[in-house]
Design a protein around this motif. Structure first.
Motif, PDB file in Angstrom:
ATOM      1  N   GLU A   1       0.856  -1.317   0.080  1.00  0.00           N
ATOM      2  CA  GLU A   1       0.090   0.103   0.075  1.00  0.00           C
ATOM      3  C   GLU A   1       0.836   1.169  -0.116  1.00  0.00           C
ATOM      4  O   GLU A   1       0.613   2.157  -0.649  1.00  0.00           O
ATOM      5  CB  GLU A   1      -0.911  -0.057   1.169  1.00  0.00           C
ATOM      6  N   VAL A   2       2.009   1.183   0.793  1.00  0.00           N
ATOM      7  CA  VAL A   2       3.063   2.401   0.755  1.00  0.00           C
ATOM      8  C   VAL A   2       3.250   2.763  -0.601  1.00  0.00           C
ATOM      9  O   VAL A   2       3.537   3.852  -0.968  1.00  0.00           O
ATOM     10  CB  VAL A   2       4.029   2.013   1.815  1.00  0.00           C
ATOM     11  N   SER A   3       3.981   1.610  -1.248  1.00  0.00           N
ATOM     12  CA  SER A   3       4.671   1.829  -2.641  1.00  0.00           C
ATOM     13  C   SER A   3       3.675   2.489  -3.690  1.00  0.00           C
ATOM     14  O   SER A   3       3.970   2.833  -4.786  1.00  0.00           O
ATOM     15  CB  SER A   3       5.045   0.423  -3.263  1.00  0.00           C
ATOM     16  N   SER A   4       1.976   2.358  -3.341  1.00  0.00           N
ATOM     17  CA  SER A   4       1.414   3.121  -4.225  1.00  0.00           C
ATOM     18  C   SER A   4       0.835   4.412  -4.002  1.00  0.00           C
ATOM     19  O   SER A   4      -0.041   5.164  -4.458  1.00  0.00           O
ATOM     20  CB  SER A   4       0.000   2.233  -4.340  1.00  0.00           C
ATOM     21  N   ILE A   5       1.327   5.078  -2.768  1.00  0.00           N
ATOM     22  CA  ILE A   5       1.169   6.378  -2.408  1.00  0.00           C
ATOM     23  C   ILE A   5       1.557   7.171  -3.447  1.00  0.00           C
ATOM     24  O   ILE A   5       2.839   7.256  -4.031  1.00  0.00           O
ATOM     25  CB  ILE A   5       1.699   6.585  -1.192  1.00  0.00           C
ATOM     26  N   TYR A   6       0.676   8.091  -3.847  1.00  0.00           N
ATOM     27  CA  TYR A   6       1.082   9.074  -5.027  1.00  0.00           C
ATOM     28  C   TYR A   6       2.043  10.148  -4.651  1.00  0.00           C
ATOM     29  O   TYR A   6       1.906  10.797  -3.636  1.00  0.00           O
ATOM     30  CB  TYR A   6      -0.414   9.773  -5.526  1.00  0.00           C
ATOM     31  N   VAL A   7       2.924  10.558  -5.728  1.00  0.00           N
ATOM     32  CA  VAL A   7       3.943  11.402  -5.658  1.00  0.00           C
ATOM     33  C   VAL A   7       3.817  12.339  -6.576  1.00  0.00           C
ATOM     34  O   VAL A   7       4.056  11.725  -7.833  1.00  0.00           O
ATOM     35  CB  VAL A   7       5.312  10.893  -5.572  1.00  0.00           C
ATOM     36  N   HIS A   8       3.672  13.531  -6.801  1.00  0.00           N
ATOM     37  CA  HIS A   8       3.407  14.709  -7.689  1.00  0.00           C
ATOM     38  C   HIS A   8       4.651  14.679  -8.500  1.00  0.00           C
ATOM     39  O   HIS A   8       5.971  14.703  -7.700  1.00  0.00           O
ATOM     40  CB  HIS A   8       2.849  15.996  -7.131  1.00  0.00           C
ATOM     41  N   ASP A   9       4.871  15.061  -9.642  1.00  0.00           N
ATOM     42  CA  ASP A   9       6.034  15.473 -10.282  1.00  0.00           C
ATOM     43  C   ASP A   9       6.944  16.680  -9.612  1.00  0.00           C
ATOM     44  O   ASP A   9       8.183  16.579  -9.460  1.00  0.00           O
ATOM     45  CB  ASP A   9       5.895  15.822 -11.901  1.00  0.00           C
ATOM     46  N   GLU A  10       6.286  17.486  -9.075  1.00  0.00           N
ATOM     47  CA  GLU A  10       6.876  18.752  -8.357  1.00  0.00           C
ATOM     48  C   GLU A  10       7.600  18.282  -6.971  1.00  0.00           C
ATOM     49  O   GLU A  10       8.605  18.646  -6.728  1.00  0.00           O
ATOM     50  CB  GLU A  10       5.918  19.977  -8.126  1.00  0.00           C
ATOM     51  N   VAL A  11       7.114  17.174  -6.470  1.00  0.00           N
ATOM     52  CA  VAL A  11       7.594  16.713  -5.300  1.00  0.00           C
ATOM     53  C   VAL A  11       8.862  15.706  -5.409  1.00  0.00           C
ATOM     54  O   VAL A  11       9.882  15.954  -4.985  1.00  0.00           O
ATOM     55  CB  VAL A  11       6.613  15.847  -4.544  1.00  0.00           C
ATOM     56  N   TYR A  12       8.646  15.231  -6.692  1.00  0.00           N
ATOM     57  CA  TYR A  12       9.844  14.512  -7.069  1.00  0.00           C
ATOM     58  C   TYR A  12      10.896  15.538  -7.587  1.00  0.00           C
ATOM     59  O   TYR A  12      12.211  15.173  -7.106  1.00  0.00           O
ATOM     60  CB  TYR A  12       9.648  13.532  -8.484  1.00  0.00           C
ATOM     61  N   LYS A  13      10.617  16.744  -8.020  1.00  0.00           N
ATOM     62  CA  LYS A  13      11.695  17.697  -8.485  1.00  0.00           C
ATOM     63  C   LYS A  13      12.352  18.161  -7.099  1.00  0.00           C
ATOM     64  O   LYS A  13      13.581  18.400  -6.940  1.00  0.00           O
ATOM     65  CB  LYS A  13      10.990  18.686  -8.971  1.00  0.00           C
ATOM     66  N   TYR A  14      11.505  18.145  -5.914  1.00  0.00           N
ATOM     67  CA  TYR A  14      11.927  18.822  -4.518  1.00  0.00           C
ATOM     68  C   TYR A  14      12.941  17.708  -4.222  1.00  0.00           C
ATOM     69  O   TYR A  14      13.760  18.225  -3.467  1.00  0.00           O
ATOM     70  CB  TYR A  14      10.714  19.090  -3.783  1.00  0.00           C
ATOM     71  N   ILE A  15      12.604  16.469  -4.045  1.00  0.00           N
ATOM     72  CA  ILE A  15      13.587  15.401  -3.628  1.00  0.00           C
ATOM     73  C   ILE A  15      14.784  15.429  -4.323  1.00  0.00           C
ATOM     74  O   ILE A  15      16.070  15.401  -3.564  1.00  0.00           O
ATOM     75  CB  ILE A  15      12.773  14.111  -3.818  1.00  0.00           C
ATOM     76  N   VAL A  16      14.861  15.457  -5.608  1.00  0.00           N
ATOM     77  CA  VAL A  16      16.025  15.324  -6.381  1.00  0.00           C
ATOM     78  C   VAL A  16      16.853  16.723  -6.344  1.00  0.00           C
ATOM     79  O   VAL A  16      18.130  16.665  -6.097  1.00  0.00           O
ATOM     80  CB  VAL A  16      15.727  15.264  -8.036  1.00  0.00           C
ATOM     81  N   GLY A  17      16.059  17.839  -6.090  1.00  0.00           N
ATOM     82  CA  GLY A  17      16.731  19.152  -5.723  1.00  0.00           C
ATOM     83  C   GLY A  17      17.444  19.186  -4.406  1.00  0.00           C
ATOM     84  O   GLY A  17      18.705  19.717  -4.305  1.00  0.00           O
ATOM     85  N   LEU A  18      16.929  18.763  -3.431  1.00  0.00           N
ATOM     86  CA  LEU A  18      17.726  18.422  -2.081  1.00  0.00           C
ATOM     87  C   LEU A  18      18.780  17.348  -2.296  1.00  0.00           C
ATOM     88  O   LEU A  18      20.072  17.756  -1.579  1.00  0.00           O
ATOM     89  CB  LEU A  18      16.761  17.717  -1.112  1.00  0.00           C
ATOM     90  N   VAL A  19      18.861  16.352  -2.868  1.00  0.00           N
ATOM     91  CA  VAL A  19      19.827  15.352  -2.980  1.00  0.00           C
ATOM     92  C   VAL A  19      20.978  16.033  -4.162  1.00  0.00           C
ATOM     93  O   VAL A  19      22.313  16.049  -3.558  1.00  0.00           O
ATOM     94  CB  VAL A  19      19.360  14.104  -3.700  1.00  0.00           C
ATOM     95  N   SER A  20      20.547  16.735  -4.801  1.00  0.00           N
ATOM     96  CA  SER A  20      21.558  17.431  -5.831  1.00  0.00           C
ATOM     97  C   SER A  20      22.316  18.369  -4.940  1.00  0.00           C
ATOM     98  O   SER A  20      23.662  18.502  -5.091  1.00  0.00           O
ATOM     99  CB  SER A  20      21.088  18.139  -6.910  1.00  0.00           C
ATOM    100  N   ALA A  21      21.533  19.332  -3.969  1.00  0.00           N
ATOM    101  CA  ALA A  21      22.270  20.070  -3.236  1.00  0.00           C
ATOM    102  C   ALA A  21      23.468  19.694  -2.445  1.00  0.00           C
ATOM    103  O   ALA A  21      24.307  20.275  -1.837  1.00  0.00           O
ATOM    104  CB  ALA A  21      21.085  21.004  -2.213  1.00  0.00           C
TER     105      ALA A  21
END
Length: 314
Positions: A210-230
């Motif tokens: 059920e957790v793996s099906s939780i929706y993630v918006h593209d803008e949130v994906y960009k935020y995640i990658v932005g933090l990692v890139s920083a």
């Protein structure tokens, strides 16, 4: 989302044993729901081992414990084959990894060869003995404890192994009243005896799905990658978060949203889990050490400097 309440019941059972550490309990439950392995780093005696035992009992999982010392062998983890003279065949004797929850106690006291054996189990979910690969039971979770580097007999874990843990936590000393309650609770009995299994292994697998099906918006994906890139560009860090860490951050954010009874991830989920996902994956630079900046200080600054998605973008 039908199993969320059962996840809450697991945490309530663990609280019978672990006093005053509700935040740590929730973080470990989040990591388990995200199908990750947990690393608890702290001084001896604060309850790291008890934490793992309480979760194993509350989730009704088959658990094995290995007390890591320099003489622990890879076969203690993976198992080994024994020659049966009567049948003239070799039979497999399971190692400690053949369980649902492996408690790896004081993991940074053992040899690199044993560490590499554990590494395969954590990453691949199987063990290889004499050329034969065997899958470990599902679900499979490693909760490892380690003493701070510099403690007697410890050695640093390689970055490749640290990266396999979805989060790294530190429990810290209990508050005064909590410590008094701990003393009282243990005068006549062991609180672990009062933990009641709240779920079965099959239900945990269903929750993870059920957790793996939780929706993630593209803008949130960009935020995640932005933090990692920083973290990779920050002058205070010599080592940033790997792509495996990016996946871990996304999974942890989904699991946190699940425990909050939401079917979608919001930026606050990412903010909440980011430090624990990142702290063991980054390495401070000489400049950071000279300026007395800890990993948490640097990660907190990155959170402040990285723009969150705006509500207008969904």
């Amino acid at each position: 989302m039908g199993y969320v309440e059962k996840a809450k019941r697991v945490m309530e059972e663990v609280k019978k044993v672990i006093v005053g550490k509700d935040e740590c309990i929730e973080k470990i439950m989040t990591g388990i729901l995200a199908q990750g392995h947990i690393l608890i780093e702290d001084i001896p005696g604060v309850g790291k081992t008890t934490f793992a035992l309480a979760f194993a009992k509350a989730m009704n999982l088959k658990q094995n414990r290995v007390q890591f010392t320099p003489d622990v062998l890879p076969t203690d983890i993976t198992g080994f084959t024994v020659y049966n003279k009567g049948s003239e065949t070799f039979s497999y004797q399971p190692g400690a990894a053949m369980c649902n929850l492996l408690l790896a106690d004081e993991i940074n006291r053992t040899s690199p060869k044993t560490q590499s054996a554990l590494l395969e189990v954590m990453e691949e979910g199987n063990v290889t003995v004499d050329g034969v690969t065997r899958e470990v039971p599902t679900p499979f979770i490693v909760i490892a404890t380690e003493n701070p580097i510099g403690s007697t007999g410890t050695q640093m874990l390689p970055e490749s192994q640290l990266d396999r843990f979805i989060i790294c936590l530190s429990m810290g000393y209990p508050e005064m009243q909590d410590e008094i309650n701990i003393i009282k609770d243990r005068r006549e009995n062991n609180p672990l005896d009062h933990v009641i299994p709240a779920i079965r292994a099959e239900e945990l697998l269903a929750m993870q799905k059920e957790v793996s099906s939780i929706y993630v918006h593209d803008e949130v994906y960009k935020y995640i990658v932005g933090l990692v890139s920083a973290t990779r560009k920050n002058e205070m860090l010599d080592l940033g978060i790997s792509p495996r860490g990016t996946l871990a951050l996304s999974k942890m954010a989904q699991a946190r949203a699940y425990l909050q009874k939401r079917e979608y991830v919001i930026p606050e989920d990412v903010v909440t889990v980011f430090p624990d996902v990142a702290v063991h994956r980054v390495r401070r630079s000489a400049k950071a050490k000279l300026n007395h900046k800890s990993e948490f200080d640097i990660l907190t600054q990155i959170l402040k400097e990285t723009a969150k998605p705006s509500p207008e973008k969904g």
